[in-house]
Motif scaffolding. Structure first.
Motif, PDB file in Angstrom:
ATOM      1  N   VAL A 294       0.891  -1.169   0.000  1.00 25.07           N
ATOM      2  CA  VAL A 294       0.000   0.000   0.000  1.00 25.07           C
ATOM      3  C   VAL A 294       0.925   1.214   0.000  1.00 25.07           C
ATOM      4  N   ASP A 295       0.933   1.974  -1.102  1.00 32.27           N
ATOM      5  CA  ASP A 295       1.929   3.036  -1.217  1.00 32.27           C
ATOM      6  C   ASP A 295       1.522   4.050  -2.284  1.00 32.27           C
ATOM      7  N   GLY A 296       2.127   5.230  -2.181  1.00 37.80           N
ATOM      8  CA  GLY A 296       1.934   6.259  -3.205  1.00 37.80           C
ATOM      9  C   GLY A 296       0.975   7.355  -2.782  1.00 37.80           C
ATOM     10  N   PRO A 297       0.862   8.389  -3.607  1.00 39.36           N
ATOM     11  CA  PRO A 297      -0.048   9.489  -3.299  1.00 39.36           C
ATOM     12  C   PRO A 297      -1.504   9.084  -3.466  1.00 39.36           C
ATOM     13  N   ILE A 298      -2.380   9.702  -2.676  1.00 39.28           N
ATOM     14  CA  ILE A 298      -3.829   9.490  -2.801  1.00 39.28           C
ATOM     15  C   ILE A 298      -4.348  10.343  -3.967  1.00 39.28           C
TER      16      ILE A 298
ATOM     17  N   LEU B 189      -0.895   2.287  -5.082  1.00 37.11           N
ATOM     18  CA  LEU B 189      -0.945   0.846  -4.817  1.00 37.11           C
ATOM     19  C   LEU B 189      -1.904   0.617  -3.654  1.00 37.11           C
ATOM     20  N   HIS B 190      -3.004  -0.096  -3.894  1.00 35.19           N
ATOM     21  CA  HIS B 190      -4.068  -0.201  -2.884  1.00 35.19           C
ATOM     22  C   HIS B 190      -3.979  -1.453  -2.020  1.00 35.19           C
ATOM     23  N   GLY B 191      -3.233  -2.478  -2.449  1.00 32.53           N
ATOM     24  CA  GLY B 191      -3.017  -3.654  -1.617  1.00 32.53           C
ATOM     25  C   GLY B 191      -4.272  -4.459  -1.317  1.00 32.53           C
ATOM     26  N   MET B 192      -5.235  -4.469  -2.235  1.00 33.12           N
ATOM     27  CA  MET B 192      -6.484  -5.208  -2.028  1.00 33.12           C
ATOM     28  C   MET B 192      -6.710  -6.160  -3.202  1.00 33.12           C
ATOM     29  N   THR B 193      -7.486  -7.201  -2.949  1.00 28.45           N
ATOM     30  CA  THR B 193      -7.939  -8.025  -4.077  1.00 28.45           C
ATOM     31  C   THR B 193      -9.086  -7.300  -4.777  1.00 28.45           C
ATOM     32  N   ILE B 194      -9.429  -7.766  -5.962  1.00 23.09           N
ATOM     33  CA  ILE B 194     -10.483  -7.082  -6.718  1.00 23.09           C
ATOM     34  C   ILE B 194     -11.854  -7.264  -6.041  1.00 23.09           C
ATOM     35  N   GLY B 195     -12.014  -8.381  -5.305  1.00 27.22           N
ATOM     36  CA  GLY B 195     -13.253  -8.591  -4.544  1.00 27.22           C
ATOM     37  C   GLY B 195     -13.371  -7.627  -3.377  1.00 27.22           C
ATOM     38  N   GLU B 196     -12.260  -7.431  -2.676  1.00 23.32           N
ATOM     39  CA  GLU B 196     -12.242  -6.458  -1.576  1.00 23.32           C
ATOM     40  C   GLU B 196     -12.503  -5.057  -2.126  1.00 23.32           C
ATOM     41  N   TYR B 197     -11.929  -4.787  -3.287  1.00 21.28           N
ATOM     42  CA  TYR B 197     -12.100  -3.461  -3.889  1.00 21.28           C
ATOM     43  C   TYR B 197     -13.560  -3.215  -4.273  1.00 21.28           C
TER      44      TYR B 197
ATOM     45  N   PRO C 299      16.026  -7.458  -7.857  1.00 16.35           N
ATOM     46  CA  PRO C 299      15.135  -8.129  -6.897  1.00 16.35           C
ATOM     47  C   PRO C 299      13.752  -7.487  -6.882  1.00 16.35           C
ATOM     48  N   ARG C 300      12.779  -8.248  -6.436  1.00 13.16           N
ATOM     49  CA  ARG C 300      11.397  -7.780  -6.329  1.00 13.16           C
ATOM     50  C   ARG C 300      11.325  -6.513  -5.473  1.00 13.16           C
ATOM     51  N   VAL C 301      10.519  -5.536  -5.898  1.00 10.06           N
ATOM     52  CA  VAL C 301      10.360  -4.307  -5.115  1.00 10.06           C
ATOM     53  C   VAL C 301       9.124  -4.438  -4.217  1.00 10.06           C
ATOM     54  N   ASN C 302       9.174  -3.784  -3.063  1.00 12.22           N
ATOM     55  CA  ASN C 302       8.073  -3.873  -2.097  1.00 12.22           C
ATOM     56  C   ASN C 302       7.506  -2.505  -1.745  1.00 12.22           C
ATOM     57  N   GLN C 303       7.688  -1.545  -2.653  1.00 11.86           N
ATOM     58  CA  GLN C 303       7.128  -0.211  -2.472  1.00 11.86           C
ATOM     59  C   GLN C 303       7.012   0.433  -3.853  1.00 11.86           C
TER      60      GLN C 303
END
Length: 283
Positions: free
Chosen positions: A69-73, A90-98, A212-216
């Protein structure tokens, strides 16, 4: 069966296109970024179902960037098809949660709500690494592209290519205006891009296929490109503001504000969003 495209001018199903439908099933693989327009299509599907009294069933799928979950709103005045709701990049939710959030926050037109059922994933945890069995769109060919897409897509609002017209889309970036280096690529038309930016021109930049994979949400490549380009006056386009969801990010980069300070400016909005989304989380 008739096939009706919801791409281009027909983004929202019309009442006559829904005639005779009792239940709508929504099954799309999202990648967790605000500007990946499957969630915009979800909004319009929910709105059309609500207006036409059709039940909507969302078959949930894991979010490959689900722990971020990151970035400007997004600010309301910059609402567009690549950013319809006041959420972070980046909202960090599944499409069902969304879908539950769209309903619960009454983001549909006139605050209407959709008759929604979400079929959850079994044994899914948000922190799990999830490899997509099928590429979600032609320009996201592999896991590396899906992971880097939220960070590199901001380049789509600049004069820098993200590798459309190559086989390394969203894993490289470059332009004729960046310093000559050991790495270069020349975009040519392909399945994902019939007329790519800088077609048949040599672009210099950076190859991120093996990092490597990024996490932000990573800003370092964007800042580096802006700092080193020989065409600063044309670096940003109007589309950048739509992708960022705010005018501030461009202003911050142009002013030379550090990435750390930029991130600090997001904290309040991110904390408010995380609190708001709690009631919609399934996993």
């Amino acid at each position: 069966m008739p096939i009706i495209s919801l791409y281009g001018n027909n983004k929202k199903p019309k009442a006559e296109q829904l005639a005779g439908i009792d239940v709508m099933v929504f099954d799309l693989q999202d990648v967790g970024a605000r500007f990946y327009t499957y969630i915009s299509t979800l909004h319009y599907i929910m709105e059309a179902c609500a207006e036409n009294n059709i039940q909507l069933i969302v078959l949930d799928r894991p979010n490959p960037n689900g722990a971020i979950v990151d970035g400007p709103i997004l600010e309301k005045e910059y609402t567009s098809f690549v950013g319809m709701h006041p959420i972070p990049l980046l909202h960090g939710m599944t499409i069902g949660e969304y879908a539950k959030m769209i309903n619960g926050e009454k983001w549909l037109k006139n605050g209407i709500q959709c008759n929604l059922t979400v079929i959850p994933c079994l044994n899914y945890k948000r922190e799990m690494t999830y490899r997509l069995p099928v590429k979600p769109s032609p320009n996201l060919p592999n896991d590396q592209a899906v992971n880097l897409y939220p960070s590199l897509c901001l380049f789509e609002g600049t004069n820098v290519s993200v590798g459309r017209g190559t086989e390394m889309q969203f894993q490289i970036y470059g332009s004729p205006y960046l310093p000559i280096s050991d790495f270069s690529f020349t975009p040519i038309p392909n399945l994902g891009a019939k007329d790519p930016v800088y077609k048949n021109q040599v672009c210099y930049g950076e190859n991120l296929t093996s990092i490597p994979r990024v996490n932000q949400l990573e800003l370092k490549w964007l800042v580096k490109a802006y700092t080193t380009t020989s065409d600063k006056s044309n670096f940003f386009s109007d589309f950048f503001t739509k992708l960022a969801g705010t005018k501030k990010l461009q202003q911050q980069i142009e002013s030379g504000i550090s990435e750390q300070e930029i991130r600090k400016s997001w904290e309040k909005g991110l904390n408010q969003f995380k609190e708001m989304r709690k009631k919609y989380l399934i996993y």
